[in-house]
Every structure is written in structure tokens, then in C-alpha cells.
Design a protein around this motif. Structure first.
Motif, short mmCIF file in Angstrom:
data_model
loop_
_atom_site.label_atom_id
_atom_site.label_comp_id
_atom_site.label_asym_id
_atom_site.label_seq_id
_atom_site.Cartn_x
_atom_site.Cartn_y
_atom_site.Cartn_z
N PHE A 124 23.74 8.46 -13.22
CA PHE A 124 24.43 7.77 -12.12
C PHE A 124 23.68 6.60 -11.52
CE2 PHE A 124 22.37 11.22 -9.49
CZ PHE A 124 21.75 10.43 -8.53
N CYS A 125 22.40 6.53 -11.74
CA CYS A 125 21.64 5.45 -11.09
C CYS A 125 21.84 4.13 -11.82
CB CYS A 125 20.16 5.83 -11.07
SG CYS A 125 19.17 4.61 -10.20
N PHE A 136 24.79 3.68 -7.03
CA PHE A 136 25.69 3.56 -8.20
C PHE A 136 25.97 2.12 -8.57
CE2 PHE A 136 27.95 7.50 -6.28
CZ PHE A 136 26.94 8.32 -6.79
#
Lengths: 113, 871
Positions: B20-21, B66
Motif C-alpha cells: 500500500f505504500c 497511498f
């Protein structure tokens, strides 16, 4: 920058950056705040606050060196900008002025020790 | 110090973080997390540290982590922007080329748009009327001697029969008079306007948009419906309803309705007022009483409106033969002709529809497509010709990693950009040229700027043009091999220039065909104009006897009054204008007539002075004369009639007709054109009959100018006919009207031909300049070796001359075929002369040489040192 744009947590993070410069980054700031307040402070919260401060132009950042504890990854080091410094001073001045105007005995006595 | 295996935080959390990063944040975030985990594991237990590690990781689930802020935008738009930048740079670098390309394409687009609007206007003819799909006109086809003629005039009992016996098929049936010019008087104001006498249903059928009053007002015979503009002209801002208008100084009618002016693309555009049929019957009769039961007296238009859901073909089959039992001789067929066909299919031949304006719609449609094609060809030719210049760019792009589809995309987006630039220019041209175009084409075309369909078509069309024009260069340029191009070993061989040559040949074939076609159209018009009319048209004026005063003035009194002015050579009266015939005799017989033949003879009632006024030429016998009182029973025929009758010496022969005394032929006149100048002369009878006059014909004195002469005779008419304006027409103007349709077509064809030649030359000009540039070194070396400017010019021009010659050879049979089939529709037609082809070919060649000479001479006279020194 209006005073109200700075949240309480942001203010305290900004202050911590000033305290820890030139070695201010998320982990040490979080550790410092934990030590000072006694509450758990997640790095995510600190990171987000730093991002917002940077967007507002109150702090600057650059990538620092990598260390083994970090698995060889670099850290992002933060410094307070001129605007950040001005905001901190303003905040302090407002608080000082207010403290000085509290009449003696206006506050209920508490035992500081 | 490294992180030992046992000190390592849970791997799945790292995996989750990586998912997700955002990539640009991942390094610092992951580093922070690990460092903190290290610190904590030193301080507390591993479980506690792992738990806090989990909490920390979860705390990063925020939008700011995100968000892929630094990630690039979609590749497509970036590349498109790059393509457009490159295209614009290319355009500004080669200014001549860009002007030729964009200007040429814009001209092609304007032509296509104008033609598109014109065709749309033609196809939407009469659609203004809401009952468009249900209205039909009764056409009447009569057959005599195996020859059929179709007329739009019918008999009154036919209309009555349709209305009563076949009422279940028709919503309305209405008899309508032909259009006549009426003099309308309100107080001192007098206006001449065209109008019809009609039965009350007719305005309802047409669905007139009423501004005031009602459509059904003609049920009251003293009513009139007028157009809004006529109402403004007569009454200004006053309320027109209930106002009295005096018609032809003969009857008074009351305005009972005002309707919105009909658009120019309506059959009834010329009709400015609708008058009641019954009023006409009660004021002047017009033969209606006599015609009540006469199936052979056909003088009125009959319009019907079919009932909703009725099929016109079925009804046609039912009514087809209903007139046949009532007529005396020949065959008669009835046809309900739908409104949608009136305008475009207005010609009948042998009782069958034989086209009409639809031919022009097709012709211009084809021309429009071709002109646009010419513009596209220019674009393709110039792009491929310049391909060598851009070959290096293609090579480098390929070397860097462009795939073929990207290159195709690049060239296509470049050409779409150019076509959009051309569109902007074209819309500006269109806006400027539309008023002129309307004038030439006699149209009222508006651009519906706000209409969505207009823009959809225009934009779709532009993209299509861009893709079409860009397709060949796109596929051709992108096929270059990288290494060959970059080495400079690209040899564009014979095969590569072949399509380009084919395109030039196509262009010139179209242009030469158009030149030849236009010349032949003009020749045909000129041929018909040069045809001897048989009388002198100059200074001949006609006055329609549209008031009782004009009828009542004694003939000899008026004639002597006019002669007294000194401005008039002679005066006569006749039943018809000299340029039209309305009555056709069929019952005439003579000695030795083939009994099966039904002769169709145009018939004119004239006065003694007719011949002298008109200036006809007697071939045999003599003119009517007052010295022979028996002339009232005689007749003069024309040569065509003599031929039809097959009489060697017609003078003195008797012509008989049932129920009437015989007439003796006293003279034969030379043929005169009465109907169309494109048709064979109609056989004619001229009889002395003062009662049937409808027109006064005056020959102005040649010693005075027409203006002076008219000024002198105007008071005479004012005195005898005080209620009306002095209203007259010049015969030569009336006659010129017969050519207006053809001339309009010829003018339009000329414009389009000129533009197509211009486009072809523009393309050649650009092509020649690139050819010359390509061979610049060769020319330099040849010059150094001693070639003259002339021989170099020859060398460079040779190719183009060859191409134009090939185009000419193709164009000759094509244009011959089309112009020949066009000419077939005229009975009186010119023959196609061989010199037209030679002249067109020579003209095209001359234009070609002039166009390219500018470039070739420039190249040939350049200093060879300059061209050879480079590199």
C-alpha cells in the motif's frame, strides 16, 4: 499563516523538530514525544504530521544517511524553516502574554511536586 | 550491526506495507519502522515490540501514504502532447509547406461544406410543410400518337370526383389556380404580388403557420390570407385583420389571416397571398362555370392530402384510370405525385418520371467528394515527398525504442492536428463565402451554429479527413528500417514514387474532366442562346391585362394614344406572352391528314398589329391585314406546323375544327421560340381574335432610350388604368429567365472547377519544390559540367508533363461520356467539339508548366557552389 492552521499535535511535533535538530526524524521524534508525554506515539502519526508541516512550508526535509538498524535504508531528516520559526515564536508569544495576565490565585493551586 | 533473524519484525507486515505504500515514500517509512522495532525490542520483549510494530504499520494506512504523487501521468496523453509539439515545430519550420497543406485542405473543406449544405437544402425542400408526407399533386398524363405528355394541370370534374367518390382515401382535395401577379391596393399604396385562388382546405393542407387569424378563413369568399412581410409592407405596424385590400382593381377582399413567410425551399415560396376560389368565380369567372363538367378543360392544379396510414401506391392504382371514360380521344392517366418528389424529380418523359434536379444533387455531391479528395491527395503527396527529410527522425525514434504503432500514432495525430487547423480556417472561409454562395445558387442557406448534429458531422468529418489524409504517410514512414535510414542508405526506389505519381494523375484527371465538363455546359447554354428566336426582343415590353379598365379600353384608342407619344413603334395584343403558350389545340384537321394523328398545335389569339410589333418574318403568303376583312377567319401558321401537316404549299389550305368555321391559312411565319430554347419549336397557330387578349405588347421606338420611352408611355396607362401601377416586363428579361437554371449550374460548376484546378496546382507546386530540393546536388553537378538552365528546366519538368498527359488521356473518354449523357436531356443541343478536349488538355499543361516552372527555374538557376559546398 493563520494560527488556527496549526494543530496541537503538529505544534508539538514542530517544537520537537526544533529541539532535535540537526538529527530530527520520525523515529526519534516519536520516541521523544513518548518519553515526554508517557503516551504511545506511532511513527505513522508523526510521519503524517511531518508531511503536513512540510506541505505548509514550516519544515524542510532531506534524505540522511542509511544505518544498519534501518536495514540499510535512509532516513528523512527535518529542519524548521523561517516560516516555521516565526509560527513557533508567535505561538510562544501568545501563550506568554496570556500566562502573564493570569491573576495570582486565579488558578486553583495544584501540587506540582 | 545487522538485524538478526530472531529480531526481525513480522514479514507479512513488511509485505503489506510494500503493497500500500507509495514507492517514493517506502524507503523512509520502512526504515523508520524497522529502526523503531529495533529500539523497542531492546527495551521490551519481542512480542510487545511486534505488537507495537503492527500498530505502527497500521498507523500508516492513510491517504497521504497511498497517494502516488510523483507517479507519471498516463503515457498516452504525454506522447500525444509530444506528437503535437513535434507537429507544430515541423509546421513552423516549413512555412510554405504548411501554408500549402493547411490552406489547400481548408479550401477542400469549404467546398465540401458548401456542397453539403446545398445538398441538405435541396433534400429538405418542402419539409417545412407539416403534412409533407401526405400531400400529393395530381399529375395528368395524356397520350396521343404514342407520345405522352405529363402536365400538372387538371380538370374540375376530376377534382370533384376525387373528393366525392374516393373520399375515404383523402383528408382534403383542393383545386388551386396557377400563380398570378395581382395588383393589391390599400388606399394610395399599390403593390404587385404573386398569389393563388384556392379552395378553403388548401392553407390547412400546407399547414401555414398563422401569426394572426385562422387557416380556414377562406370559407368566407371575401377573405384573403397574406404573408407577414406583405402585411408589413401594406399595413406597417397596424393590425392587418379586417383591413380591406382591392385586388386588381376588380374586387375587394378582407384580410382574415397573416401567416409566417414560407421559406425559399418551399414550392409555394412565390405565393404571397391566398384568395378564395369562389371569389374568383363570382368576379371574373375564369372559365370555371364552363369547365364544371368538362373533363377536357384542364387548367387548374389539384392537390390532395392522403388520409393518415393510406399508401399512396394503392390509391394511385385505384384512381389511375378514373378520367379515361370521360374523355373524347387519346389516353389519360392520373398520378398522385408525392410532395417529396416535386422538387428533385420534376421532369417527366413519356409519362414516366425522368429525373430533374436530382441529377444536379448527384453531380455536385460527386464534385464535392472529388474536391475534398484532391485536397487529401495534396496532403498525402507532400507528406510522402518529404518523407526523406523525416526519415532520420523516424530512424532515431525507432532506435530509442519507438514501436511502429507509436510512429503511426504520431503521424496520424499530426495529420489530425493539421486537419483541425484547416477546419478553423475553413469555418472562417465558410462564414465569409456563404452570402456570395447564396446569391449565386439562389438559396437561403443558414449555418446552424447551435445544432449538435452540425458539429457532430463537421468534427467527425474532420477527424476522418485527417485520418484519411494521414494514413498513407503514417504507414509508409513508419515502415522504414532503422539501420538503413540512419546510415543514409535509404533509397526510395521507383516503386515508392509510383503511388505519388498515381495520385497526381488522379488529381489531374479530375481537374481536366471538370474543365471539359464546364466548357461543354457553357457551350450548350451559349448554343441555346445563339439560337435564332425568330423575332427582335429588344425594346419589347409586355403588360399583363389584370384590371377591367385595361380590358375595357378600346384597342384602337389605346394604340393611337401610344403611337401619339412618339415613343412607340407599334402595339398589339395577344392571348399569351411571347415566351409561353397555354392553349393547345388537338382537334384541328386538314386535307390529307392522317386520321390517326392527333396534332398538338399551340394556339395564340392575336391582333392585326401583332406581326409588325413582334417583327416576325413571313416565309410564305402574307401577314394579317385590315384591308382584307375576311382575315378574321384566317390563320397564320409557323414552319413547324407546316411540317407537321405535311403541306407543300400551305397557303390557301383550310383548317377545320369541330363546331367552328373553317380557317384559311394566309401565311407561314418563320419558327419562333415560344417555350424552352432547348426544345424543338412547337407547331403554332396564330388567329385573329381580339376578345381573347390577355397581354398588351408594345415595341418601344429604337430612337429613344428605353427609360425615356417608358417615361412617355407611362402617363397613357395611368390615364386609362388609374387604379394600378404601370406594371410591365421586358420580353428579353423574360426570355433570359429560361436560362437561369442552367446558368446557375454553370456558375457553380465554374467555381468548383477553378477551385479544383487551384488545389491541383497547389499540390504540384509543393511537390515540385521538394523534387527540386531532392535533386539539388545532381543539378549542381550538371551545372558544373555545363548544363544550361533551359535543359535543367526541361529535365525537371519532364516528369510532370508526362503525368499530366496520362491524366489527360484518361479524362477525355470519361468527360466525353458524362457530358454526352448530360446533353441527351436537351432536344436542341450542341455537338461536342474536338477542340474542347485539345484546349482543355493544352490549358492544363500550360497551368502545370507555369506552376512548376517557378520552382524548377529557381532550382536550375541556383549557384552550384552553394549547393555542392554543403557537407
Amino acid at each position: 499563516m493563520r494560527r488556527s492552521d496549526l494543530g496541537e499535535f503538529e505544534e508539538i511535533v514542530l517544537l520537537t523538530v526544533a529541539v532535535l535538530t540537526p538529527n530530527a526524524y520520525s523515529v526519534v521524534i516519536a520516541e521523544e514525544l513518548e518519553a515526554q508525554t508517557g503516551h504511545t506515539v506511532t511513527t505513522g502519526a508523526v510521519h503524517a504530521a511531518l508531511q503536513r508541516l512540510e506541505d505548509k512550508g514550516l519544515v524542510n526535509s532531506q534524505m540522511g544517511e542509511a544505518t544498519a538498524e534501518r536495514g540499510g535504508r535512509r532516513k528523512r531528516l527535518f529542519t524548521v524553516t523561517v516560516a516555521g520559526s516565526r509560527v513557533l515564536h508567535e505561538v510562544q508569544a501568545v501563550r506568554d502574554r496570556l500566562w502573564q495576565r493570569i491573576l495570582p490565585n486565579a488558578l486553583p493551586k495544584i501540587d506540582l511536586a | 550491526m545487522s538485524i538478526g533473524k530472531k529480531n526481525h519484525p513480522p514479514c507479512w507486515l513488511d509485505w503489506l506495507l510494500e503493497r500500500f505504500c507509495a514507492p517514493h515514500l517506502w524507503e523512509e517509512v520502512q526504515g523508520d519502522l524497522h529502526e523503531r522495532h529495533q529500539l523497542r525490542s531492546k527495551r521490551t520483549s519481542k512480542q510487545k515490540a511486534d505488537w507495537l510494530y503492527f500498530r505502527d504499520t497500521i498507523s500508516y494506512l492513510r491517504l497521504s501514504i497511498f497517494k502516488r504523487t510523483d507517479s507519471p501521468k498516463p503515457i498516452l496523453t504525454d506522447m500525444l502532447r509530444n506528437h503535437l509539439t513535434i507537429a507544430l515545430r515541423n509546421l513552423t519550420r516549413n512555412k510554405t509547406y504548411s501554408v500549402i497543406n493547411i490552406g489547400g485542405l481548408a479550401v477542400g473543406m469549404v467546398v465540401a461544406m458548401l456542397i453539403g449544405l446545398w445538398i441538405y437544402d435541396e433534400l429538405s425542400y418542402d419539409t417545412y410543410h407539416p403534412n409533407y408526407e401526405h400531400i400529393a399533386q395530381v399529375m395528368d398524363t395524356r397520350t396521343f400518337n404514342g407520345e405522352s405528355t405529363t402536365s400538372d394541370l387538371g380538370a374540375i370534374p376530376l377534382a370533384n370526383e376525387l373528393r366525392t367518390k374516393y373520399a375515404n382515401h383523402f383528408e382534403h382535395v383542393s383545386l388551386v389556380w396557377k400563380n398570378y401577379t395581382h395588383v393589391l391596393a390599400v388606399g394610395d399604396k399599390k403593390v404587385a404580388q404573386s398569389g393563388v385562388w384556392t379552395q378553403p382546405e388548401f392553407p390547412e393542407m400546407l399547414g401555414l403557420h398563422m401569426i394572426k387569424g385562422s387557416r380556414g378563413a377562406l370559407k368566407d369568399p371575401s377573405s384573403v390570407l397574406i404573408t407577414n412581410s406583405l402585411s408589413k409592407a401594406l399595413f406597417g405596424e397596424k393590425d392587418p385583420l379586417g383591413q380591406i385590400i382591392r385586388i386588381d382593381n376588380m374586387a375587394e377582399v378582407k384580410v382574415a389571416g397573416v401567416f409566417e413567410d414560407l421559406p425559399k425551399n418551399s414550392t409555394f415560396y412565390e405565393t404571397k397571398l391566398f384568395l378564395a376560389w369562389d371569389k374568383a368565380v363570382s368576379t371574373f369567372g375564369g372559365g370555371v362555370k364552363e369547365a364544371q363538367a368538362d373533363w377536357d378543360y384542364r387548367n387548374w392544379r389539384i392537390f390532395v392530402q392522403l388520409k393518415e396510414g393510406t399508401d399512396i401506391h394503392t390509391v394511385n392504382n385505384i384512381v389511375k384510370h378514373i378520367a379515361q371514360p370521360h374523355i373524347k380521344e387519346g389516353k389519360e392517366e392520373i398520378l398522385l405525385y408525392p410532395m417529396s418528389q416535386w422538387h428533385l424529380y420534376n421532369q417527366f418523359e413519356n409519362g414516366q418520371v425522368a429525373g430533374g434536379r436530382i441529377q444536379f444533387v448527384w453531380m455536385f455531391g460527386i464534385i464535392g467528394v472529388f474536391v475534398l479528395l484532391l485536397a487529401c491527395i495534396n496532403f498525402m503527396n507532400l507528406s510522402t515527398a518529404r518523407s526523406e527529410k523525416r526519415a532520420k527522425e523516424v530512424g532515431i525514434r525507432k532506435a530509442i525504442g519507438s514501436v511502429r504503432t507509436q510512429l503511426i500514432g504520431q503521424f496520424l495525430s499530426e495529420s489530425v492536428l493539421i486537419s483541425f487547423l484547416a477546419l478553423v480556417l475553413a469555418l472562417a472561409f465558410l462564414w465569409i463565402s456563404l452570402p456570395f454562395f447564396n446569391q449565386i445558387a439562389y438559396k437561403e442557406i443558414h449555418i446552424t451554429w447551435a445544432s449538435i448534429s452540425f458539429w457532430t458531422i463537421i468534427l467527425g468529418f474532420t477527424v476522418l479527413t485527417g485520418l484519411l489524409a494521414g494514413s498513407y504517410p503514417a504507414f509508409y514512414l513508419s515502415s522504414f528500417e532503422t539501420i538503413k535510414v540512419l546510415k543514409g542508405a535509404l533509397q526510395i526506389g521507383r516503386l515508392a514514387t509510383l503511388p505519388r505519381k498515381a495520385l497526381v494523375v488522379t488529381q489531374f484527371t479530375v481537374s481536366v474532366t471538370l474543365i471539359i465538363g464546364t466548357i461543354i455546359v457553357y457551350q450548350q447554354i451559349q448554343f441555346a442562346k445563339d439560337r435564332s428566336v425568330g423575332y427582335n426582343r429588344e425594346g419589347l415590353i409586355l403588360i399583363h391585362m389584370n384590371t377591367p379598365e385595361l380590358y375595357d379600353t378600346p384597342y384602337n384608342f389605346l394604340r393611337s394614344q401610344l403611337l401619339l407619344t412618339g415613343a412607340v413603334k407599334d402595339m398589339a395584343r395577344s392571348s399569351d406572352p411571347t415566351t409561353d403558350v397555354s392553349y393547345i389545340e388537338k382537334n384541328i384537321s386538314w386535307k390529307g391528314k392522317d386520321p390517326s394523328l392527333v396534332p398538338l398545335l399551340g394556339s395564340f389569339a392575336v391582333t392585326h398589329d401583332y406581326g409588325n410589333t413582334l417583327g416576325w418574318q413571313i416565309k410564305e403568303g402574307r401577314d394579317f391585314s385590315r384591308e382584307f376583312p375576311t382575315d378574321t377567319g384566317s390563320v397564320i401558321i409557323n414552319e413547324a406546323a407546316a411540317k407537321l401537316m405535311g403541306l407543300k404549299h400551305p397557303v390557301g389550305e383550310h383548317l377545320s375544327s369541330p363546331g367552328q368555321p373553317d380557317r384559311i391559312i394566309t401565311g407561314v411565319v418563320k419558327d419562333m421560340i415560344v417555350t424552352s430554347p432547348y426544345q424543338a419549336t412547337m407547331p403554332m397557330l396564330y388567329m385573329l381574335e381580339y376578345k381573347w387578349s390577355n397581354f398588351i405588347m408594345v415595341r418601344l421606338s429604337p430612337s429613344l432610350s428605353a427609360h425615356e420611352a417608358l417615361e412617355r408611355i407611362e402617363p397613357v396607362f395611368k390615364k386609362i388604368n388609374p387604379g394600378s401601377e404601370f406594371d410591365y416586363t421586358f420580353v428579353d428579361e423574360e426570355y433570359a429567365h429560361k436560362f437561369s437554371d442552367e446558368e446557375r449550374i454553370a456558375n457553380l460548376a465554374t467555381i468548383f472547377t477553378t477551385l479544383s484546378i487551384f488545389l491541383s496546382c497547389l499540390g504540384l507546386f509543393g511537390l515540385a519544390s521538394f523534387m527540386a530540393e531532392q535533386r539539388i546536388k545532381e543539378i549542381g553537378i550538371r551545372k558544373v559540367l555545363g548544363a544550361s538552365v533551359f535543359s535543367l528546366w526541361q529535365l525537371l519538368s519532364k516528369d510532370f508533363v508526362l503525368l499530366v498527359s496520362v491524366a489527360f488521356l484518361i479524362a477525355v473518354p470519361v468527360s466525353w461520356y458524362f457530358s454526352n449523357s448530360w446533353l441527351q436531356q436537351y432536344e436542341y443541343r450542341t455537338s461536342i467539339a474536338w477542340w474542347v478536349f485539345i484546349a482543355s488538355g493544352a490549358g492544363a499543361l500550360l497551368i502545370t508548366l507555369l506552376t512548376i516552372s517557378f520552382q524548377t527555374l529557381k532550382a536550375a538557376s541556383r549557384n552550384p557552389i552553394k549547393s555542392l559546398r554543403t557537407e
